[in-house]
Design a protein around this motif. Structure first.
Motif, PDB file in Angstrom:
ATOM      1  N   LEU A  25      -5.913  -7.350   3.815  1.00  0.00           N
ATOM      2  CA  LEU A  25      -4.469  -7.088   3.838  1.00  0.00           C
ATOM      3  C   LEU A  25      -3.865  -7.311   2.451  1.00  0.00           C
ATOM      4  O   LEU A  25      -3.004  -6.543   2.007  1.00  0.00           O
ATOM      5  CB  LEU A  25      -3.777  -7.988   4.853  1.00  0.00           C
ATOM      6  CG  LEU A  25      -4.208  -7.839   6.314  1.00  0.00           C
ATOM      7  CD1 LEU A  25      -3.512  -8.879   7.179  1.00  0.00           C
ATOM      8  CD2 LEU A  25      -3.944  -6.449   6.822  1.00  0.00           C
ATOM      9  N   GLU A  26      -4.307  -8.350   1.784  1.00  0.00           N
ATOM     10  CA  GLU A  26      -3.825  -8.618   0.428  1.00  0.00           C
ATOM     11  C   GLU A  26      -4.219  -7.496  -0.521  1.00  0.00           C
ATOM     12  O   GLU A  26      -3.446  -7.133  -1.417  1.00  0.00           O
ATOM     13  CB  GLU A  26      -4.347  -9.970  -0.044  1.00  0.00           C
ATOM     14  CG  GLU A  26      -3.736 -11.127   0.734  1.00  0.00           C
ATOM     15  CD  GLU A  26      -4.457 -12.443   0.540  1.00  0.00           C
ATOM     16  OE1 GLU A  26      -5.623 -12.447   0.083  1.00  0.00           O
ATOM     17  OE2 GLU A  26      -3.847 -13.479   0.871  1.00  0.00           O
ATOM     18  N   ASN A  27      -5.411  -6.920  -0.320  1.00  0.00           N
ATOM     19  CA  ASN A  27      -5.834  -5.781  -1.145  1.00  0.00           C
ATOM     20  C   ASN A  27      -4.926  -4.581  -0.918  1.00  0.00           C
ATOM     21  O   ASN A  27      -4.568  -3.874  -1.859  1.00  0.00           O
ATOM     22  CB  ASN A  27      -7.286  -5.402  -0.841  1.00  0.00           C
ATOM     23  CG  ASN A  27      -8.268  -6.453  -1.314  1.00  0.00           C
ATOM     24  OD1 ASN A  27      -7.961  -7.275  -2.162  1.00  0.00           O
ATOM     25  ND2 ASN A  27      -9.449  -6.449  -0.725  1.00  0.00           N
ATOM     26  N   TRP A  28      -4.544  -4.340   0.331  1.00  0.00           N
ATOM     27  CA  TRP A  28      -3.617  -3.250   0.629  1.00  0.00           C
ATOM     28  C   TRP A  28      -2.274  -3.507  -0.039  1.00  0.00           C
ATOM     29  O   TRP A  28      -1.701  -2.609  -0.659  1.00  0.00           O
ATOM     30  CB  TRP A  28      -3.419  -3.113   2.137  1.00  0.00           C
ATOM     31  CG  TRP A  28      -4.462  -2.271   2.793  1.00  0.00           C
ATOM     32  CD1 TRP A  28      -5.600  -2.701   3.411  1.00  0.00           C
ATOM     33  CD2 TRP A  28      -4.465  -0.857   2.900  1.00  0.00           C
ATOM     34  NE1 TRP A  28      -6.296  -1.635   3.891  1.00  0.00           N
ATOM     35  CE2 TRP A  28      -5.620  -0.490   3.593  1.00  0.00           C
ATOM     36  CE3 TRP A  28      -3.589   0.133   2.469  1.00  0.00           C
ATOM     37  CZ2 TRP A  28      -5.935   0.834   3.876  1.00  0.00           C
ATOM     38  CZ3 TRP A  28      -3.901   1.449   2.752  1.00  0.00           C
ATOM     39  CH2 TRP A  28      -5.066   1.789   3.448  1.00  0.00           C
ATOM     40  N   ILE A  53       0.572  -1.474  -3.534  1.00  0.00           N
ATOM     41  CA  ILE A  53       1.972  -1.048  -3.537  1.00  0.00           C
ATOM     42  C   ILE A  53       2.668  -1.749  -4.706  1.00  0.00           C
ATOM     43  O   ILE A  53       2.808  -2.968  -4.709  1.00  0.00           O
ATOM     44  CB  ILE A  53       2.679  -1.413  -2.209  1.00  0.00           C
ATOM     45  CG1 ILE A  53       1.885  -0.922  -1.002  1.00  0.00           C
ATOM     46  CG2 ILE A  53       4.106  -0.895  -2.206  1.00  0.00           C
ATOM     47  CD1 ILE A  53       1.750   0.572  -0.876  1.00  0.00           C
ATOM     48  N   PRO A  54       3.119  -1.002  -5.714  1.00  0.00           N
ATOM     49  CA  PRO A  54       3.713  -1.629  -6.900  1.00  0.00           C
ATOM     50  C   PRO A  54       5.119  -2.176  -6.654  1.00  0.00           C
ATOM     51  O   PRO A  54       5.788  -1.840  -5.671  1.00  0.00           O
ATOM     52  CB  PRO A  54       3.751  -0.479  -7.910  1.00  0.00           C
ATOM     53  CG  PRO A  54       3.808   0.762  -7.080  1.00  0.00           C
ATOM     54  CD  PRO A  54       3.055   0.457  -5.816  1.00  0.00           C
ATOM     55  N   GLY A  55       5.540  -3.027  -7.558  1.00  0.00           N
ATOM     56  CA  GLY A  55       6.927  -3.488  -7.585  1.00  0.00           C
ATOM     57  C   GLY A  55       7.287  -4.544  -6.556  1.00  0.00           C
ATOM     58  O   GLY A  55       8.463  -4.722  -6.261  1.00  0.00           O
ATOM     59  N   GLY A  56       6.318  -5.243  -6.010  1.00  0.00           N
ATOM     60  CA  GLY A  56       6.625  -6.290  -5.044  1.00  0.00           C
ATOM     61  C   GLY A  56       7.222  -5.774  -3.750  1.00  0.00           C
ATOM     62  O   GLY A  56       7.892  -6.500  -3.028  1.00  0.00           O
ATOM     63  N   ARG A  57       6.986  -4.502  -3.442  1.00  0.00           N
ATOM     64  CA  ARG A  57       7.557  -3.888  -2.242  1.00  0.00           C
ATOM     65  C   ARG A  57       6.704  -4.101  -0.999  1.00  0.00           C
ATOM     66  O   ARG A  57       7.047  -3.611   0.069  1.00  0.00           O
ATOM     67  CB  ARG A  57       7.743  -2.394  -2.454  1.00  0.00           C
ATOM     68  CG  ARG A  57       8.780  -2.066  -3.494  1.00  0.00           C
ATOM     69  CD  ARG A  57       9.006  -0.564  -3.543  1.00  0.00           C
ATOM     70  NE  ARG A  57      10.047  -0.208  -4.463  1.00  0.00           N
ATOM     71  CZ  ARG A  57      11.343  -0.160  -4.168  1.00  0.00           C
ATOM     72  NH1 ARG A  57      11.739  -0.486  -2.968  1.00  0.00           N
ATOM     73  NH2 ARG A  57      12.218   0.188  -5.065  1.00  0.00           N
ATOM     74  N   ARG A 105      -4.526   7.435  -0.586  1.00  0.00           N
ATOM     75  CA  ARG A 105      -3.478   8.404  -0.258  1.00  0.00           C
ATOM     76  C   ARG A 105      -2.392   7.754   0.600  1.00  0.00           C
ATOM     77  O   ARG A 105      -1.197   7.975   0.386  1.00  0.00           O
ATOM     78  CB  ARG A 105      -4.118   9.583   0.470  1.00  0.00           C
ATOM     79  CG  ARG A 105      -3.198  10.713   0.710  1.00  0.00           C
ATOM     80  CD  ARG A 105      -3.998  11.869   1.279  1.00  0.00           C
ATOM     81  NE  ARG A 105      -3.093  12.905   1.709  1.00  0.00           N
ATOM     82  CZ  ARG A 105      -3.391  13.827   2.587  1.00  0.00           C
ATOM     83  NH1 ARG A 105      -4.571  13.836   3.146  1.00  0.00           N
ATOM     84  NH2 ARG A 105      -2.514  14.732   2.925  1.00  0.00           N
ATOM     85  N   LEU A 106      -2.802   6.955   1.567  1.00  0.00           N
ATOM     86  CA  LEU A 106      -1.843   6.251   2.411  1.00  0.00           C
ATOM     87  C   LEU A 106      -1.006   5.283   1.584  1.00  0.00           C
ATOM     88  O   LEU A 106       0.219   5.229   1.726  1.00  0.00           O
ATOM     89  CB  LEU A 106      -2.557   5.503   3.535  1.00  0.00           C
ATOM     90  CG  LEU A 106      -1.677   4.662   4.447  1.00  0.00           C
ATOM     91  CD1 LEU A 106      -0.633   5.521   5.158  1.00  0.00           C
ATOM     92  CD2 LEU A 106      -2.531   3.909   5.460  1.00  0.00           C
ATOM     93  N   ALA A 107      -1.647   4.522   0.689  1.00  0.00           N
ATOM     94  CA  ALA A 107      -0.915   3.568  -0.152  1.00  0.00           C
ATOM     95  C   ALA A 107       0.107   4.291  -1.029  1.00  0.00           C
ATOM     96  O   ALA A 107       1.236   3.825  -1.181  1.00  0.00           O
ATOM     97  CB  ALA A 107      -1.896   2.766  -1.004  1.00  0.00           C
ATOM     98  N   GLU A 108      -0.261   5.426  -1.604  1.00  0.00           N
ATOM     99  CA  GLU A 108       0.670   6.198  -2.436  1.00  0.00           C
ATOM    100  C   GLU A 108       1.858   6.689  -1.610  1.00  0.00           C
ATOM    101  O   GLU A 108       3.010   6.621  -2.057  1.00  0.00           O
ATOM    102  CB  GLU A 108      -0.050   7.389  -3.069  1.00  0.00           C
ATOM    103  CG  GLU A 108      -1.032   7.000  -4.149  1.00  0.00           C
ATOM    104  CD  GLU A 108      -1.887   8.181  -4.619  1.00  0.00           C
ATOM    105  OE1 GLU A 108      -1.560   9.342  -4.277  1.00  0.00           O
ATOM    106  OE2 GLU A 108      -2.877   7.924  -5.318  1.00  0.00           O
ATOM    107  N   ALA A 109       1.588   7.186  -0.408  1.00  0.00           N
ATOM    108  CA  ALA A 109       2.671   7.678   0.451  1.00  0.00           C
ATOM    109  C   ALA A 109       3.590   6.536   0.875  1.00  0.00           C
ATOM    110  O   ALA A 109       4.821   6.679   0.863  1.00  0.00           O
ATOM    111  CB  ALA A 109       2.090   8.375   1.681  1.00  0.00           C
ATOM    112  N   SER A 137       8.710   3.684   0.478  1.00  0.00           N
ATOM    113  CA  SER A 137       9.355   2.396   0.211  1.00  0.00           C
ATOM    114  C   SER A 137      10.407   2.540  -0.892  1.00  0.00           C
ATOM    115  O   SER A 137      11.519   2.034  -0.765  1.00  0.00           O
ATOM    116  CB  SER A 137       8.303   1.365  -0.183  1.00  0.00           C
ATOM    117  OG  SER A 137       8.899   0.163  -0.570  1.00  0.00           O
ATOM    118  N   ARG A 138      10.064   3.234  -1.963  1.00  0.00           N
ATOM    119  CA  ARG A 138      11.021   3.461  -3.055  1.00  0.00           C
ATOM    120  C   ARG A 138      12.205   4.294  -2.578  1.00  0.00           C
ATOM    121  O   ARG A 138      13.355   3.961  -2.839  1.00  0.00           O
ATOM    122  CB  ARG A 138      10.339   4.179  -4.230  1.00  0.00           C
ATOM    123  CG  ARG A 138       9.524   3.290  -5.124  1.00  0.00           C
ATOM    124  CD  ARG A 138       9.098   4.026  -6.394  1.00  0.00           C
ATOM    125  NE  ARG A 138       8.405   5.280  -6.134  1.00  0.00           N
ATOM    126  CZ  ARG A 138       7.106   5.403  -5.872  1.00  0.00           C
ATOM    127  NH1 ARG A 138       6.349   4.323  -5.821  1.00  0.00           N
ATOM    128  NH2 ARG A 138       6.557   6.585  -5.668  1.00  0.00           N
TER     129      ARG A 138
END
Length: 167
Positions: free
Chosen positions: A83-86, A90-94, A51-55, A60-61
């Motif tokens: 950290l790399e997993n987190w 996040i898609p798109g290199g953001r 949920r945090l990653a989606e938010a 970011s977008r």
């Protein structure tokens, strides 16, 4: 509230030196519109982590900024795979990972961020010292809630609620 709030004034020389570190310059090049610094808690439940990653991805977008994951313990040779997993969520290199060499680099990362999402009182104190917007990632325990009740203005949203919208 604690000694960290005078960090920008008392430790200006050390912070200026870290501002020029390659690790921070590369973040400024990669994310010219700024970033949200995210201290990822190991106590976060998988469902809340997603949920945090989606938010974070949505913000970011919308804001055109990057997401930078870091570990406040700043162990230069430590394992950063979590950290790399987190960042991979996040898609798109953001998103990126910040590997600091010192606590000064962590402080500089936070003080140059557009916002901080963190689970520790120490990281929140650093952000507070530079008037950086901050939000607490909900984790078990009362330390963050007690700190916010004592030091934050009552109208400031201090934490992501388990029921609310995280964007």
């Amino acid at each position: 509230p604690c000694g960290l709030v005078v960090l920008p004034q008392v430790c200006a020389r050390a912070l200026r030196q870290c501002r020029g570190a390659e690790s921070l310059r590369s973040l400024h090049r990669r994310f010219p519109h700024g970033w949200i610094a995210v201290e990822t808690p190991s106590e976060l439940e998988l469902e809340e982590g997603d949920r945090l990653a989606e938010a974070l991805a949505a913000v970011s977008r919308r804001e055109g900024c990057g997401i930078v994951f870091f570990d406040g313990n700043c162990q230069p040779d430590g394992d950063i795979s979590h950290l790399e997993n987190w960042a991979a969520k996040i898609p798109g290199g953001r998103a990126g990972v910040f590997r600091p060499d010192s606590i000064w680099e962590v402080a500089s990362l936070i003080l140059h961020a557009r916002q901080l999402c963190a689970s520790s009182v120490e990281m929140r104190s650093i952000a507070m010292s530079g008037a950086i917007p901050r939000v607490a990632i909900p984790v078990p325990g009362e330390a963050m809630r007690s700190y916010c009740d004592l030091w934050e203005h009552f109208e400031v949203a201090t934490a992501l609620s388990s029921a609310g919208d995280w964007e």
